[in-house]
Structures are given as C-alpha cells and as structure tokens.
Design a protein around this motif. Structure first.
Motif, mmCIF file in Angstrom:
data_model
loop_
_atom_site.group_PDB
_atom_site.id
_atom_site.type_symbol
_atom_site.label_atom_id
_atom_site.label_comp_id
_atom_site.label_asym_id
_atom_site.label_seq_id
_atom_site.Cartn_x
_atom_site.Cartn_y
_atom_site.Cartn_z
ATOM 1 N N LYS A 46 -20.124 -27.864 -33.786
ATOM 2 C CA LYS A 46 -19.103 -27.688 -34.812
ATOM 3 C C LYS A 46 -17.828 -28.436 -34.425
ATOM 4 O O LYS A 46 -17.611 -28.722 -33.254
ATOM 5 C CB LYS A 46 -18.775 -26.204 -34.978
ATOM 6 C CG LYS A 46 -19.912 -25.406 -35.600
ATOM 7 C CD LYS A 46 -19.429 -24.006 -35.923
ATOM 8 C CE LYS A 46 -20.450 -23.291 -36.764
ATOM 9 N NZ LYS A 46 -20.371 -23.621 -38.174
ATOM 10 N N PHE A 47 -17.000 -28.706 -35.427
ATOM 11 C CA PHE A 47 -15.708 -29.309 -35.138
ATOM 12 C C PHE A 47 -14.877 -28.315 -34.333
ATOM 13 O O PHE A 47 -15.042 -27.112 -34.446
ATOM 14 C CB PHE A 47 -14.988 -29.745 -36.421
ATOM 15 C CG PHE A 47 -14.677 -28.638 -37.388
ATOM 16 C CD1 PHE A 47 -13.480 -27.951 -37.309
ATOM 17 C CD2 PHE A 47 -15.584 -28.293 -38.380
ATOM 18 C CE1 PHE A 47 -13.178 -26.937 -38.205
ATOM 19 C CE2 PHE A 47 -15.298 -27.283 -39.286
ATOM 20 C CZ PHE A 47 -14.096 -26.602 -39.194
ATOM 21 N N TYR A 48 -13.985 -28.832 -33.496
ATOM 22 C CA TYR A 48 -13.197 -27.955 -32.635
ATOM 23 C C TYR A 48 -11.758 -27.766 -33.122
ATOM 24 O O TYR A 48 -11.045 -26.897 -32.628
ATOM 25 C CB TYR A 48 -13.192 -28.454 -31.184
ATOM 26 C CG TYR A 48 -12.402 -29.712 -30.948
ATOM 27 C CD1 TYR A 48 -11.045 -29.660 -30.615
ATOM 28 C CD2 TYR A 48 -12.996 -30.962 -31.054
ATOM 29 C CE1 TYR A 48 -10.320 -30.819 -30.398
ATOM 30 C CE2 TYR A 48 -12.273 -32.124 -30.834
ATOM 31 C CZ TYR A 48 -10.942 -32.044 -30.509
ATOM 32 O OH TYR A 48 -10.228 -33.191 -30.299
ATOM 33 N N LYS A 49 -11.349 -28.571 -34.096
ATOM 34 C CA LYS A 49 -9.961 -28.484 -34.555
ATOM 35 C C LYS A 49 -9.891 -28.989 -35.987
ATOM 36 O O LYS A 49 -10.556 -29.948 -36.343
ATOM 37 C CB LYS A 49 -9.085 -29.344 -33.650
ATOM 38 C CG LYS A 49 -7.626 -29.394 -34.003
ATOM 39 C CD LYS A 49 -6.915 -30.297 -32.987
ATOM 40 C CE LYS A 49 -5.515 -30.601 -33.404
ATOM 41 N NZ LYS A 49 -4.855 -31.524 -32.469
ATOM 42 N N GLU A 50 -9.080 -28.307 -36.787
ATOM 43 C CA GLU A 50 -8.847 -28.737 -38.162
ATOM 44 C C GLU A 50 -7.356 -28.558 -38.437
ATOM 45 O O GLU A 50 -6.771 -27.556 -38.015
ATOM 46 C CB GLU A 50 -9.678 -27.894 -39.127
ATOM 47 C CG GLU A 50 -9.717 -28.418 -40.532
ATOM 48 C CD GLU A 50 -10.724 -27.665 -41.395
ATOM 49 O OE1 GLU A 50 -11.560 -28.329 -42.010
ATOM 50 O OE2 GLU A 50 -10.647 -26.431 -41.452
ATOM 51 N N GLU A 51 -6.755 -29.548 -39.093
ATOM 52 C CA GLU A 51 -5.332 -29.432 -39.391
ATOM 53 C C GLU A 51 -4.982 -30.229 -40.637
ATOM 54 O O GLU A 51 -5.711 -31.136 -41.024
ATOM 55 C CB GLU A 51 -4.465 -29.884 -38.214
ATOM 56 C CG GLU A 51 -4.588 -31.341 -37.859
ATOM 57 C CD GLU A 51 -3.796 -31.732 -36.615
ATOM 58 O OE1 GLU A 51 -3.212 -30.860 -35.959
ATOM 59 O OE2 GLU A 51 -3.757 -32.922 -36.316
ATOM 60 N N VAL A 52 -3.845 -29.879 -41.235
ATOM 61 C CA VAL A 52 -3.302 -30.605 -42.380
ATOM 62 C C VAL A 52 -2.023 -31.282 -41.908
ATOM 63 O O VAL A 52 -1.169 -30.648 -41.280
ATOM 64 C CB VAL A 52 -3.014 -29.654 -43.564
ATOM 65 C CG1 VAL A 52 -2.321 -30.390 -44.698
ATOM 66 C CG2 VAL A 52 -4.303 -29.010 -44.044
ATOM 67 N N VAL A 53 -1.914 -32.575 -42.190
ATOM 68 C CA VAL A 53 -0.707 -33.337 -41.865
ATOM 69 C C VAL A 53 -0.034 -33.669 -43.197
ATOM 70 O O VAL A 53 -0.395 -34.651 -43.857
ATOM 71 C CB VAL A 53 -1.054 -34.617 -41.056
ATOM 72 C CG1 VAL A 53 0.220 -35.355 -40.667
ATOM 73 C CG2 VAL A 53 -1.892 -34.279 -39.835
ATOM 74 N N GLU A 54 0.884 -32.816 -43.595
ATOM 75 C CA GLU A 54 1.522 -32.937 -44.910
ATOM 76 C C GLU A 54 2.191 -34.297 -45.095
ATOM 77 O O GLU A 54 2.100 -34.906 -46.155
ATOM 78 C CB GLU A 54 2.548 -31.816 -45.111
ATOM 79 C CG GLU A 54 1.958 -30.439 -45.243
ATOM 80 C CD GLU A 54 1.137 -30.232 -46.500
ATOM 81 O OE1 GLU A 54 1.310 -30.984 -47.490
ATOM 82 O OE2 GLU A 54 0.296 -29.325 -46.496
ATOM 83 N N GLY A 55 2.871 -34.786 -44.067
ATOM 84 C CA GLY A 55 3.588 -36.049 -44.165
ATOM 85 C C GLY A 55 2.694 -37.237 -44.472
ATOM 86 O O GLY A 55 3.118 -38.203 -45.102
ATOM 87 N N GLU A 56 1.441 -37.166 -44.050
ATOM 88 C CA GLU A 56 0.480 -38.247 -44.299
ATOM 89 C C GLU A 56 -0.428 -37.949 -45.484
ATOM 90 O O GLU A 56 -1.221 -38.789 -45.893
ATOM 91 C CB GLU A 56 -0.381 -38.478 -43.054
ATOM 92 C CG GLU A 56 0.391 -38.997 -41.866
ATOM 93 C CD GLU A 56 0.943 -40.389 -42.102
ATOM 94 O OE1 GLU A 56 0.263 -41.218 -42.746
ATOM 95 O OE2 GLU A 56 2.069 -40.661 -41.649
ATOM 96 N N GLY A 57 -0.343 -36.722 -46.006
ATOM 97 C CA GLY A 57 -1.201 -36.345 -47.129
ATOM 98 C C GLY A 57 -2.664 -36.329 -46.744
ATOM 99 O O GLY A 57 -3.520 -36.803 -47.489
ATOM 100 N N VAL A 58 -2.948 -35.735 -45.571
ATOM 101 C CA VAL A 58 -4.311 -35.763 -45.062
ATOM 102 C C VAL A 58 -4.676 -34.446 -44.377
ATOM 103 O O VAL A 58 -3.829 -33.769 -43.803
ATOM 104 C CB VAL A 58 -4.490 -36.954 -44.085
ATOM 105 C CG1 VAL A 58 -3.715 -36.752 -42.810
ATOM 106 C CG2 VAL A 58 -5.931 -37.222 -43.771
#
Length: 89
Positions: A46-58
């Motif tokens: 499984k993936f070990y990390k998930e995040e939202v980077v608002e400044g990059e829209g990703v």
C-alpha cells in the motif's frame, strides 16, 4: 540555464556518468483511487503517505520501492499544472 555540470552535481552519478540513484518518480494520474489500487496490486504494498498540496492544486500518494519513491499526482483543480499536463495527453 541547466548545464551538464549542474545536472551532474545535482543528481547521483558515478564517475562514468551513470546514474547511481533515482530519488523519486512522479506519475500524473486522472483517478487517484483507481491508480492507488492498481499500484498496490502491481507492487504488492500500500501507499505509505497521501497529502494535498493546495498551492499546486494536487493530491499525491507515495509508494516506496527500495530507496526510490513513486509519487502519484492527481489534479485537484482544472487549472493546475497536472490537469494541464493530462489535458495534453
């Protein structure tokens, strides 16, 4: 301007100009959930990390394979760089 020397010094190359290490690989995806499921099956973990980077829209998720990270990137807005990149494909 990028020169060979700048690239050579920034990335891990040996004296024969062969790359020694890749820190991470970024893959733009249209559907993070489906892509995470696919990579979990392909890699057996499984993936070990998930995040939202608002400044990059990703939105990103990371898988670790040895010393290399695979980063999946999904656009969170239509004008983000990832959305524009995927629209060209």
């Amino acid at each position: 301007m990028l020169t060979f020397e700048k690239i050579h010094n920034r990335y891990k190359f040996n004296k024969n100009k062969e790359m020694k290490k890749i820190e991470h690989i970024g893959i733009a995806v249209k559907n993070m959930q489906a892509s995470n499921q696919l990579f979990e099956k392909l890699l057996g973990k499984k993936f070990y990390k998930e995040e939202v980077v608002e400044g990059e829209g990703v939105k990103t998720s990371f898988f670790m394979i040895g010393n290399t990270k695979i980063e999946l990137l999904e656009a969170t807005r239509e004008n983000s760089p990832i959305a524009k990149y995927l629209d060209k494909r």
